[in-house]
Design a protein around this motif. Sequence first.
Motif, PDB file in Angstrom:
ATOM      1  N   GLY A   1      39.727  30.868  51.284  1.00 41.32           N
ATOM      2  CA  GLY A   1      40.983  30.593  50.953  1.00 41.32           C
ATOM      3  C   GLY A   1      41.241  30.433  49.505  1.00 41.32           C
ATOM      4  O   GLY A   1      42.377  30.687  48.990  1.00 41.32           O
ATOM      5  N   LEU A   2      40.444  29.868  48.733  1.00 36.81           N
ATOM      6  CA  LEU A   2      40.746  29.604  47.190  1.00 36.81           C
ATOM      7  C   LEU A   2      40.591  30.934  46.421  1.00 36.81           C
ATOM      8  O   LEU A   2      41.107  30.881  45.501  1.00 36.81           O
ATOM      9  CB  LEU A   2      39.845  28.544  46.790  1.00 36.81           C
ATOM     10  N   VAL A   3      39.723  31.748  46.751  1.00 38.43           N
ATOM     11  CA  VAL A   3      39.336  32.717  45.969  1.00 38.43           C
ATOM     12  C   VAL A   3      39.407  34.075  46.881  1.00 38.43           C
ATOM     13  O   VAL A   3      38.432  34.511  47.303  1.00 38.43           O
ATOM     14  CB  VAL A   3      37.939  32.655  45.215  1.00 38.43           C
ATOM     15  N   PRO A   4      40.653  34.654  47.443  1.00 37.45           N
ATOM     16  CA  PRO A   4      40.914  35.642  48.183  1.00 37.45           C
ATOM     17  C   PRO A   4      39.923  37.149  48.008  1.00 37.45           C
ATOM     18  O   PRO A   4      39.607  37.553  48.927  1.00 37.45           O
ATOM     19  CB  PRO A   4      42.437  35.960  48.425  1.00 37.45           C
ATOM     20  N   ALA A   5      39.975  37.215  46.764  1.00 38.58           N
ATOM     21  CA  ALA A   5      39.303  38.527  46.236  1.00 38.58           C
ATOM     22  C   ALA A   5      37.822  38.634  46.386  1.00 38.58           C
ATOM     23  O   ALA A   5      37.187  39.658  46.224  1.00 38.58           O
ATOM     24  CB  ALA A   5      39.857  39.132  44.935  1.00 38.58           C
ATOM     25  N   ASP A   6      37.095  37.469  46.317  1.00 44.01           N
ATOM     26  CA  ASP A   6      35.705  36.838  46.227  1.00 44.01           C
ATOM     27  C   ASP A   6      35.018  37.559  47.583  1.00 44.01           C
ATOM     28  O   ASP A   6      35.227  36.655  48.633  1.00 44.01           O
ATOM     29  CB  ASP A   6      35.341  35.698  45.761  1.00 44.01           C
TER      30      ASP A   6
ATOM     31  N   HIS B   1      35.742  45.314  52.598  1.00 40.57           N
ATOM     32  CA  HIS B   1      36.978  45.236  52.148  1.00 40.57           C
ATOM     33  C   HIS B   1      37.231  44.868  50.824  1.00 40.57           C
ATOM     34  O   HIS B   1      38.125  45.207  50.034  1.00 40.57           O
ATOM     35  CB  HIS B   1      38.020  44.452  52.921  1.00 40.57           C
ATOM     36  N   ARG B   2      36.416  43.834  50.375  1.00 45.83           N
ATOM     37  CA  ARG B   2      36.628  43.232  48.828  1.00 45.83           C
ATOM     38  C   ARG B   2      35.230  44.074  47.771  1.00 45.83           C
ATOM     39  O   ARG B   2      35.744  44.122  46.681  1.00 45.83           O
ATOM     40  CB  ARG B   2      36.006  41.844  49.007  1.00 45.83           C
ATOM     41  N   HIS B   3      34.442  44.638  48.398  1.00 43.96           N
ATOM     42  CA  HIS B   3      33.438  45.184  47.619  1.00 43.96           C
ATOM     43  C   HIS B   3      32.849  46.323  48.338  1.00 43.96           C
ATOM     44  O   HIS B   3      31.668  45.799  49.120  1.00 43.96           O
ATOM     45  CB  HIS B   3      32.439  44.274  46.994  1.00 43.96           C
ATOM     46  N   PRO B   4      33.133  47.651  48.497  1.00 42.26           N
ATOM     47  CA  PRO B   4      32.864  48.401  49.611  1.00 42.26           C
ATOM     48  C   PRO B   4      31.115  48.809  49.437  1.00 42.26           C
ATOM     49  O   PRO B   4      30.583  48.870  50.434  1.00 42.26           O
ATOM     50  CB  PRO B   4      33.385  49.794  49.165  1.00 42.26           C
TER      51      PRO B   4
ATOM     52  N   ALA C   1      37.238  27.074  42.287  1.00 42.06           N
ATOM     53  CA  ALA C   1      36.802  27.863  43.250  1.00 42.06           C
ATOM     54  C   ALA C   1      35.434  28.224  43.107  1.00 42.06           C
ATOM     55  O   ALA C   1      34.509  28.301  44.425  1.00 42.06           O
ATOM     56  CB  ALA C   1      37.672  29.301  43.075  1.00 42.06           C
ATOM     57  N   ASP C   2      35.011  28.392  42.037  1.00 38.62           N
ATOM     58  CA  ASP C   2      33.354  28.360  41.907  1.00 38.62           C
ATOM     59  C   ASP C   2      32.648  27.438  42.702  1.00 38.62           C
ATOM     60  O   ASP C   2      31.493  27.512  43.216  1.00 38.62           O
ATOM     61  CB  ASP C   2      33.105  28.551  40.519  1.00 38.62           C
TER      62      ASP C   2
END
Length: 316
Positions: free
Chosen positions: A118-123, A152-155, A85-86
């Motif tokens: 899509g590979l790293v949804p939280a990033d 949404h991932r990092h306010p 993903a990186d």
Amino acid sequence: MTPPPPPLGRSRKRGSHVFDAALDDTALATARTALGQGRWSVVRGLLVDTGDDWDRRGHRVTALAQETTTSAWAQDWRIAEPESADAAVLFALAAVQRALNGKARPDAARAACRTAAGLVPADPTPWLGLLMLERTVGTEEDVVQLFDEVRHRHPDHHHAHHLMIARLAERRADAGQDPMHEVYDFAAWAAEQAPADSPLAILPVVAHAERYRVLALAGREPADPLSSGHWVGRRARQVMKAAFDWWLEWEREDHPRNRVDLNFLAHAKYCGGRAAEAAALFHRIGNHITPAPWSYPDRDPSEAFREARNASLGTG
């Protein structure tokens, strides 16, 4: 729409200064050199070590992406490790940079960012890349949606908030010095909702500088910020004092984009005639100069920085 502020670059030399997107991140600078030599394994280790420190990850990936050879080396990395993903995120941000430089199609960059997402949804970093791209060419709805995806991932995403401030400041240039302009409301809201130690506390200062850029380019403020009342009104003084007080209490030297905030704050203090406070900030900045806001509205940032620093420190 007014022209966007210039991006940070690795070695954008103007006057006597070299503007380095790595800022004070020595590990990033080392990995960047290795990547330029084709040793992408060093970058892999850097990003593994970065983990989910999203502000630091965004800073590192965007700085690496600005190198002209990054796209090719990231593609080699993807081929060697298709599950990485990186590698996909770095390739995507490099594609965004190439599109911003007019060297690649925006649609290709958009597709690369969405594949990485899509590979790293939280990033939030792939969404940051899309926000960087649409910040100048996208519709208002697109920009807001992408900003929401990042938040949404990092306010408290630092870079994303700066991009939104720059975009919002460009609304209604003909409104002139409107203290109720939406960019000020947004900056105040973001600063208030963030944790007490968050560098988003500096956002009202950033909003003030970005609005000056827009008004000066529109001919509604002097091109020389020292000739503008924009920096000395009651609201400006309150904003600068609150931000400086925050810096005295928290500083956040550990934040990867700390020097970005310090440059905005030093610029504001200098333009507001607060030489002693500006001098303290110039000492902290050291050689880590950022083009924005010293280039506003269309000045040589190196020359503007040097003049401000010398005047504040009392040096020739």
